[in-house]
Design a protein around this motif. Structure first.
Motif, mmCIF file in Angstrom:
data_model
loop_
_atom_site.group_PDB
_atom_site.id
_atom_site.type_symbol
_atom_site.label_atom_id
_atom_site.label_comp_id
_atom_site.label_asym_id
_atom_site.label_seq_id
_atom_site.Cartn_x
_atom_site.Cartn_y
_atom_site.Cartn_z
ATOM 1 N N TYR A 168 48.730 34.681 14.501
ATOM 2 C CA TYR A 168 48.683 34.863 15.859
ATOM 3 C C TYR A 168 47.267 34.761 16.448
ATOM 4 C CZ TYR A 168 49.565 37.706 20.120
ATOM 5 O OH TYR A 168 49.514 38.014 21.513
ATOM 6 N N ASP A 221 56.974 47.847 18.214
ATOM 7 C CA ASP A 221 57.324 46.700 18.521
ATOM 8 C C ASP A 221 58.475 46.258 17.653
ATOM 9 O OD1 ASP A 221 55.163 44.022 19.045
ATOM 10 O OD2 ASP A 221 56.729 43.623 17.870
ATOM 11 N N LEU A 236 62.972 47.114 22.245
ATOM 12 C CA LEU A 236 62.737 47.834 23.656
ATOM 13 C C LEU A 236 63.542 47.244 24.693
ATOM 14 C CD1 LEU A 236 58.741 47.374 23.336
ATOM 15 C CD2 LEU A 236 59.833 49.613 23.648
ATOM 16 N N GLY A 270 55.094 46.822 22.727
ATOM 17 C CA GLY A 270 54.609 45.418 22.186
ATOM 18 C C GLY A 270 53.328 45.296 21.911
ATOM 19 N N SER A 284 50.645 44.814 26.740
ATOM 20 C CA SER A 284 49.916 43.414 27.193
ATOM 21 C C SER A 284 50.757 42.448 26.598
ATOM 22 C CB SER A 284 48.438 43.388 26.977
ATOM 23 O OG SER A 284 48.506 43.124 25.491
#
Ligand SMILES: C[S@@+](CC[C@H](N)C(=O)[O-])C[C@H]1O[C@@H](n2cnc3c(N)ncnc32)[C@H](O)[C@@H]1O
Length: 221
Positions: free
Chosen positions: A33, A92, A121, A69, A138
């Protein structure tokens, strides 16, 4: 760098539909990522959220935060450099992304995140560390990820008088009418009416430069 497979990117991320889709995508994306997306696309979103959060959330009496997150932990990493005394936890859905966040270290060698919880979530997410003094997010309120329905799940995570600094993809904000959700919560007396700021998600020079996020800034009543 030549890849022997196409890099994962926004097309796959925006096409997700369910929490299970998210778990699957981020399980395979976690390890690359940052190297293949954050660095290559010049993604500045977590840094921009950390900076804005640090500007608006008062210093005195506000030191226990939660990053919603969390992903690989970039927002907490930047925030802990701006505010070295804080305690920050993360939530997360992806254990693989949280494993990356667990490896993030502050300049003093301590782990950035005190506690990392795997939670979906889209559901109520009471965690052992709640209620916090403030919450930041974010890149998680976006196409295929979290919609306005998840905002209500975040409220119990923050104490009365605590702050929320939540980045929301600009088109997603309009398409799913986040403004209506914020109006409802503020009319009910749950939160203050959010102030909305605009930030650039990508650095100058990125192919995505120009994409912006709205950041909803409010407190819990
Ligand atoms: C684009 S990444 C952003 C990560 C990090 N905040 C950043 O800016 O780099 C989105 C994150 O949202 C998480 N996510 C997606 N759906 C979720 C859900 N239902 N509950 C909790 N986390 C979720 C993903 O696992 C992923 O880590």
């Amino acid at each position: 760098m030549e890849l022997d497979r196409p890099a994962i990117g926004l097309d796959e991320a925006y096409a997700l539909r369910t929490p299970e889709d998210n778990r699957r995508l981020y399980a395979k994306w976690a390890a690359t990522y940052e190297s293949e997306f954050v660095d290559v696309k010049k993604y500045r979103y977590p840094k921009a959220i950390a900076e804005l959060f640090s500007e608006v959330v008062p210093q005195s009496g506000f030191d226990r935060f939660v990053d919603i997150g969390t992903g690989t932990g970039l927002a907490g990493y930047f925030l802990s450099a701006l505010r070295p005394q804080i305690v920050i936890d993360g939530i997360d859905i992806s254990p693989e992304m949280l494993a990356q966040a667990r490896g993030k270290l502050r300049s003093d060698g301590q782990q950035v995140y005190a506690d990392l919880q795997e939670r979906d979530l889209t559901q109520n997410v009471i965690t052992p560390g709640a209620p916090y003094d403030a919450l930041l997010s974010s890149g998680t309120f976006t196409h295929g990820h979290l919609g306005p329905g998840a905002i209500g799940n975040l409220i119990p995570l923050v104490r009365s008088g605590g702050w929320f600094v939540i980045g929301i993809n600009n088109e997603h904000f309009a398409a799913l009418d986040f403004a209506k959700e914020f109006d409802n919560l503020s009319v009910l007396g749950v939160i203050t009416q959010p102030k909305i700021e605009l930030i650039d998600v990508y650095e100058v020079g990125s192919v995505h430069h120009g994409d912006q996020a709205r950041v909803a800034i409010f407190t819990r009543k």
